[in-house]
Design an enzyme around this catalytic site. Structure first.
Site, short mmCIF file in Angstrom:
data_model
loop_
_atom_site.label_atom_id
_atom_site.label_comp_id
_atom_site.label_asym_id
_atom_site.label_seq_id
_atom_site.Cartn_x
_atom_site.Cartn_y
_atom_site.Cartn_z
N THR A 130 0.87 -1.28 -0.02
CA THR A 130 -0.07 -0.21 0.08
C THR A 130 1.14 1.19 -0.11
O THR A 130 1.37 1.76 -1.10
CB THR A 130 -0.95 0.04 1.01
OG1 THR A 130 -0.18 -0.10 2.56
CG2 THR A 130 -2.16 -1.06 1.09
N LYS B 159 4.24 -7.02 3.74
CA LYS B 159 3.70 -5.57 3.56
C LYS B 159 3.49 -4.74 5.02
O LYS B 159 2.93 -5.38 5.91
CB LYS B 159 2.69 -5.25 2.52
CG LYS B 159 1.18 -5.71 3.11
CD LYS B 159 0.46 -4.87 3.85
CE LYS B 159 0.44 -3.50 3.36
NZ LYS B 159 -0.50 -2.67 4.35
N THR C 65 -1.37 -3.14 10.40
CA THR C 65 -1.63 -3.25 8.99
C THR C 65 -0.49 -3.82 8.47
O THR C 65 0.31 -3.33 7.89
CB THR C 65 -2.05 -2.09 8.55
OG1 THR C 65 -3.22 -1.55 8.82
CG2 THR C 65 -2.49 -2.34 6.97
N GLU D 224 6.42 4.56 7.71
CA GLU D 224 6.05 5.76 6.90
C GLU D 224 6.89 7.14 7.53
O GLU D 224 6.87 7.41 8.65
CB GLU D 224 4.38 6.07 7.29
CG GLU D 224 3.81 5.21 6.34
CD GLU D 224 2.30 5.15 6.51
OE1 GLU D 224 1.45 4.75 5.87
OE2 GLU D 224 2.08 5.70 7.63
N ASN E 118 -0.11 10.38 5.99
CA ASN E 118 -1.35 9.86 6.74
C ASN E 118 -2.50 10.97 6.57
O ASN E 118 -3.73 10.48 6.80
CB ASN E 118 -1.02 9.50 8.15
CG ASN E 118 -0.51 8.20 8.17
OD1 ASN E 118 -1.10 7.37 8.15
ND2 ASN E 118 0.69 8.22 8.42
N THR F 160 -6.70 10.36 -0.40
CA THR F 160 -6.82 11.24 -1.33
C THR F 160 -5.87 10.83 -2.57
O THR F 160 -4.96 9.88 -2.46
CB THR F 160 -6.40 12.65 -1.06
OG1 THR F 160 -5.33 12.70 -0.63
CG2 THR F 160 -7.42 13.14 -0.04
#
Length: 464
Positions: free
Chosen positions: A191, A220, A231, A318, A459, A464
């Site tokens: 992702t 992942k 996740t 991230e 995040n 979007t």
């Protein structure tokens, strides 16, 4: 104080930098940041009897270039086990796959089908029907009745199920066993990952020293990573012969020491699943007893393999710029050590200090001090007073270049810190925080990363 226009300009620059990191769905090879390419294998040794593929479906609106449907299959039915999220809002594929493995007694599994771009979580009865239909179509293509389903992506949205089902036959037709097939499959489950996480290696077992067994795994995860689990999707496949009865304990033991020992942001997802498949295609004596030498040997292989896979997730956190090992030693119990390490690892103040290269050991000490307190009050403090003793606590930074640790706190007393050396240690991509509790001999380890401006940008723009 900065003006509003100046602040807006700075934020715009940060947004631009974050976008340059290509935090999109399913990073392609040409979009992988230069600093991360070293973690992507260029070849591998893959287990016999497994075929995989990655297919472009367009699960996430607008995606026409990146694979987002992964298919992992075995030529013969497998023994299989899986561990799942403990989040109370469990996604439809989690419910379906758990029930499937229970019904089949961890045997007779044909493979795993995975979509990225939509989590199929908090989607009600319709979402469960979608997961079931994915499995049915995969089963139809494979000629069996045992396909595990996984999904990852945005929560609260229904899958574009017709688009997925229409592409399952294409995913089946693309199945293969080459390195490129495995890499495409690993890419399809990504992702916001910036690189696909794929590993493979060979090993032997005591009862069959001349037989080369192989294990491969893909995972992942880049955000919402915190046990149990987060996740995080993972599929590990081996051609070693392992009985269904012993597979769950092997996987649970490995996950506790790997995927359940990492954190990015402290959030636990609705979808996380790690599955282990064993088809026995390499031959040899079946591992059927937990007391056998082969069981112990494979357990050690799986533990190290899973730990290395889990570390790749942290390296792709991230907005992360650092890979941080939190090691707590000299504890009264492993439980205490893991709890302290976990608390330090998910502290936003610790993580932001690391990003800022600030040797603020007070934040580490603060997190250590409240790690075991579940509720306020003197009784709670008294309950843990023999587990964490300020006068016995030591904190150090340990560089990865083999030089001596930098002591920050010794027996509860602050050291005169060499700020220049501290800055040098904190500039490195990898570092270790070592906490000695001085109350026993047990230890525990967690792996985490820092928090940067990019984490907020990624995040804030996730949907979007």
């Amino acid at each position: 104080m900065a003006s509003k226009s100046t602040s807006t300009a700075v934020w715009g620059q940060l947004r631009h930098l974050a976008q340059q990191q290509t935090r999109c769905y399913s990073a392609t090879a040409d979009s992988i940041p230069a600093s991360k390419k070293k973690y992507v294998p260029t070849k591998g040794v893959y287990p016999k009897g497994f075929r995989v593929s990655g297919t472009i479906v367009g699960v996430k609106p607008g995606n026409t270039t990146k694979p987002d449907l992964a298919f992992v299959t075995s030529d013969t039915p497998c023994a299989a086990a899986a561990v799942f999220t403990k989040n109370r809002f469990q996604a439809a594929p989690v419910t379906f796959s758990r029930d499937l493995l229970k019904k089949k007694g961890n045997s007779g599994v044909n493979g795993v089908i995975i979509n990225s771009g939509c989590a199929n979580a908090v989607t009600g009865k319709g979402g469960l029907e979608d997961a079931e239909s994915m499995a049915r179509e995969a089963d139809r293509c494979l000629g069996g009745d045992g396909t595990i389903v996984m999904s990852t992506g945005v929560i609260g949205q229904r899958l574009p199920i017709k688009r997925i089902l229409d592409n399952v036959p294409a995913a089946h037709s693309r199945l293969g066993s080459s390195h490129d097939h495995w890499l495409s499959c690993a890419t399809a489950i990504c992702t916001t990952d910036t690189f696909p996480k794929l590993m493979s290696r060979s090993f032997t077992l005591p009862s069959s020293p001349s037989v080369e067994y192989r294990i491969a795994g893909m995972t992942k995860g880049a955000g919402m990573i915190h046990p149990n689990m987060a996740t995080l999707l993972g599929v590990i496949a081996t051609d070693a012969p392992i009985a269904p009865a012993v597979l769950p304990s092997l996987l649970k033991n490995a996950v506790d020491r790997s995927f359940n020992s990492i954190t990015i942001d402290g959030d636990t997802s609705t979808n996380d699943t790690v599955a282990l498949l064993a088809n026995g295609a390499a031959g040899g004596k079946e591992i059927a007893s937990e007391s056998s030498p082969d069981f112990a040997a494979f357990r050690d292989v799986l533990n190290v393999f899973s730990e290395d896979l889990a570390k790749l997730i942290v390296r792709d956190g991230e907005g992360a710029t650092k890979f941080v090992t939190i090691r707590v030693v000299e504890s009264d119990s492993e439980e205490t050590a893991k709890k302290v390490a976990s608390t330090i690892a998910r502290s936003p103040l610790v993580k932001t200090a690391l990003y800022g290269k600030d040797a603020n050991w007070g934040r580490i000490l603060c997190a250590t001090g409240y790690a075991l307190i579940s509720e306020p009050g003197s009784a709670a403090v008294a309950e843990v007073s023999d587990k964490i003793v300020p006068e016995k606590t030591n904190v150090s930074f340990v560089p990865t270049d083999g030089t001596a640790e930098l002591k920050l706190l010794v027996d509860g007393e602050p050291e005169q810190v060499d700020e220049v050396r501290a800055a040098e240690i904190l500039k490195a991509e990898d570092l270790e925080i070592l906490v000695r509790l001085g109350t026993g001999k047990a230890e525990g380890t967690y792996w985490t990363c820092d928090f940067s401006h990019e984490y907020v940008t990624i995040n804030g723009d996730y949907r979007t």
